[in-house]
Design an enzyme around this catalytic site. Structure first.
Site, mmCIF file in Angstrom:
data_model
loop_
_atom_site.group_PDB
_atom_site.id
_atom_site.type_symbol
_atom_site.label_atom_id
_atom_site.label_comp_id
_atom_site.label_asym_id
_atom_site.label_seq_id
_atom_site.Cartn_x
_atom_site.Cartn_y
_atom_site.Cartn_z
ATOM 1 N N ASP A 268 10.915 14.424 9.386
ATOM 2 C CA ASP A 268 9.878 14.636 8.373
ATOM 3 C C ASP A 268 10.509 15.380 7.221
ATOM 4 O OD1 ASP A 268 9.853 17.406 9.732
ATOM 5 O OD2 ASP A 268 8.610 17.674 7.958
ATOM 6 N N CYS A 306 12.068 -3.696 -3.962
ATOM 7 C CA CYS A 306 10.983 -3.050 -3.211
ATOM 8 C C CYS A 306 9.735 -3.931 -3.170
ATOM 9 C CB CYS A 306 10.660 -1.709 -3.845
ATOM 10 S SG CYS A 306 9.409 -0.782 -2.924
ATOM 11 N N CYS A 308 6.633 -2.618 -2.480
ATOM 12 C CA CYS A 308 5.450 -1.738 -2.484
ATOM 13 C C CYS A 308 4.465 -2.128 -3.582
ATOM 14 C CB CYS A 308 5.860 -0.272 -2.620
ATOM 15 S SG CYS A 308 6.202 0.258 -4.303
ATOM 16 N N CYS A 311 5.737 -1.341 -7.139
ATOM 17 C CA CYS A 311 6.765 -2.244 -7.670
ATOM 18 C C CYS A 311 6.239 -3.651 -7.910
ATOM 19 C CB CYS A 311 7.980 -2.260 -6.743
ATOM 20 S SG CYS A 311 8.901 -0.706 -6.840
ATOM 21 N N HIS A 337 5.658 4.517 -3.832
ATOM 22 C CA HIS A 337 6.988 3.907 -3.834
ATOM 23 C C HIS A 337 7.967 4.686 -2.962
ATOM 24 C CE1 HIS A 337 10.670 1.993 -4.959
ATOM 25 N NE2 HIS A 337 11.159 3.203 -5.165
#
Lengths: 374, 374
Positions: A268, A306, A308, A311, A337
């Site tokens: 994380d 990408c 996403c 994008c 993103h």
């Protein structure tokens, strides 16, 4: 019966990397996995649906912050953290150890626990290993952490050894206090600073206590990267193959790859979400400060590779404008993103483990992205 | 051939309310309609998809702001405002008149235009009616506004009359300068302050110029609500039935209902989005300051009658926590709710017009919501 179960699917041929599945009360998680950080019961700027869309199956939330605001009792009344924040996939809560020790002069450590003052209103609080488990039980995360002392870096051997011993006693107290073992898995945290023998001893003694998973704490606190990788590499040698390993607070792209290679399953870090809000994005060719002037007239996506939402729909020029104009949508689009970048990176890592090509993956990634100590 | 076409579907029996459809190059819009405000090429805190989900078919954006940042030339290079912000439904741009005149001592009005200093960096600019049309042509909104002088309130008759005459001359100059009539409809703006004869004269002379739609400007600038309603009522009497009427900058729930009753088709206002970011939401029983302490343990939706994403998924307690913790998601959830509240209100208004029951709708709404001058 424990709350979680780790299935080791495959070990990579050339490294210590592991492909696995972590079964939790809120779904299965393919590992290695990166967990977005939702400090205050929200991954900053994101909805639960957006987290699912980027492929997040587990998020982290911070016990220290939720204890202070809105309070664990309120979250318990709401039906627990999952229900409070409307997230039906897995959650991991830290123990607040790192946050409390980061308060510096505002806290005082004793055998019993830690007295500290809130960063919000200066009010005085006292956390013990038992109290932390009580709070984490109220929050109800699938995976919870023991209260630990995170020693500073650098620190001399004597200090770190005493700190490790305290962490071990606190781990035992927390384990004894944990009542909800069927729904929440308590991890022990390996401390020991950068001293090989202390890391080994701490790992061994925690494994003797038999936790359902193990965290590696106290790293990425100022030490050199190579030293951090060394400690991770050494520590995982003393952790059992049938339990998940979690490297706390670590999450630059390079660190994720290096951590996986050394046998880590879970990570994380606030990095992707924090730099996103400041206008910096991660791309396949390295970091991009999209708020800077050179991108003003670039009518192309943040990262052409990408997939996403950001994008697929918006240009660098537009996102740069949003940052310059202090618009909330800027933080949203950059966060989506960056989180997708890291979940895609982990997908790539898992695929490379399957094919026993993790080292090739790493060298190809670095060649394009550039290896940076960030 | 004009860019837009207004079809009057039905007039309500007991009021001047009109049900209509406004055909634009970016889709049809049922009227009366409330337009969310996207000042800087983004409706604050929202994505285009979220706007569609709450039922928005047209949004407003501000020429003054976009001219200063990122600049209309950049947006033109991006392919126009729709493409720049990834919004494929209709857009209306104002003329910047209201913003420029709001700058007070920072601007100087002459026959030719207005000299002013940017609120961002203090740079000097000069806008003329022709320049404003050039900017709006570059932005490419479906509906654009003439450059007008928005007189202050109160102002004496002589000032307002001269101001109205200037606005009429500027409307003519703008109309002559407008080249893109097939893709962009230019509205004339009725000024005249709170003087009945000036409003009537301004409306008549604009109608003689034959615009594809008419705006009512210079209201909601400090005058009493009843006076505003009177001016609206009077003005719409002099506007043609086959063209849309737009009441600029007006948008509290009560104002929307009262405006529709007096024959208005289009509204915009920053109120729902602005108060949302400050922690206040509109509900069927009135305004609610969700960030206040009484809502800390309310595990119920903002408005039990609402069908928005926020109300379906999150409690007041959670949203209050997000506001106290300064989380971006707070602004997002409150904005979604407030905009949905107003689009639902307009849906209710349109349904009531269909059934010739707008006055019953109004009294039922006020009974529950409370009529407040807000």
């Amino acid at each position: 019966m424990t709350a979680i179960k780790y299935d080791l699917v495959k070990k990579e041929k050339n490294t210590k990397a592991r492909l696995g599945v972590l079964h939790t009360p809120h779904g299965d998680i393919e590992t290695p996995v990166f967990m977005p950080v939702g400090t205050q019961a929200t991954v900053k700027a994101m909805t639960p649906e957006e987290l699912k869309e980027i492929g997040a199956n587990i998020i982290l939330s911070n016990t220290y912050h939720l204890y202070l605001r809105p309070g664990h009792e309120l979250i318990k009344k709401a039906g627990g953290l999952h229900k409070f924040m409307n997230w039906d996939r897995a959650i991991l809560t830290d123990s607040g150890g790192f946050q409390v020790f980061s308060l510096g002069p505002l806290r005082k450590i004793t055998e019993e626990g830690v007295e500290f003052r809130s960063h919000i209103d200066g009010s005085k609080h006292f956390l013990t290993p038992e109290k932390v488990i009580e709070i984490e039980n109220a929050l109800g995360a699938d995976i919870i952490m023991s209260f630990d002392e995170c020693a500073p870096y650098p620190a001399d051997y004597g200090y770190v050894k005493n700190s490790m011993e305290l962490t071990l006693r606190w781990a035992r107290r927390g384990k004894d206090a944990h009542k909800n073992t069927e729904r929440q898995a308590l991890f022990g945290i390996v401390q020991g600073g950068t001293y090989d023998d202390l890391r080994k001893e701490c790992a061994n003694r925690l494994v003797d206590m038999d936790f359902p998973g193990y965290s590696i704490g106290g790293l990425s606190v100022g030490e050199e990267k190579q030293l951090m990788y060394h400690v991770v590499d050494l520590t995982t040698d003393f952790l059992p193959q049938d339990k998940p390993r979690y490297l706390m607070g670590v999450g630059s792209p390079g660190d994720l790859i290096e951590g996986v290679i050394r046998g880590v399953d879970m990570f994380d870090c606030v990095l992707p979400t924090r730099i996103a809000r400041n206008g910096t994005v991660l791309t396949s060719t390295g970091r991009l400060i999209v708020r800077d002037a050179p991108h003003a007239e670039e009518f192309i996506p943040l990262d052409s590779e990408c997939d996403c939402y950001t994008c697929k729909n918006f240009s660098r020029a537009y996102i740069r404008h949003l940052f310059k104009a202090n618009e909330i949508l800027a933080a949203r689009l950059a966060t989506i993103h960056n989180l997708r970048f890291l979940t895609r990176l982990m997908e790539g890592i898992r695929e490379a483990i399957k094919q026993d090509k993790l080292l090739e993956f790493k060298s190809q990634f670095y060649k394009k992205y550039g290896y940076k100590e960030e």
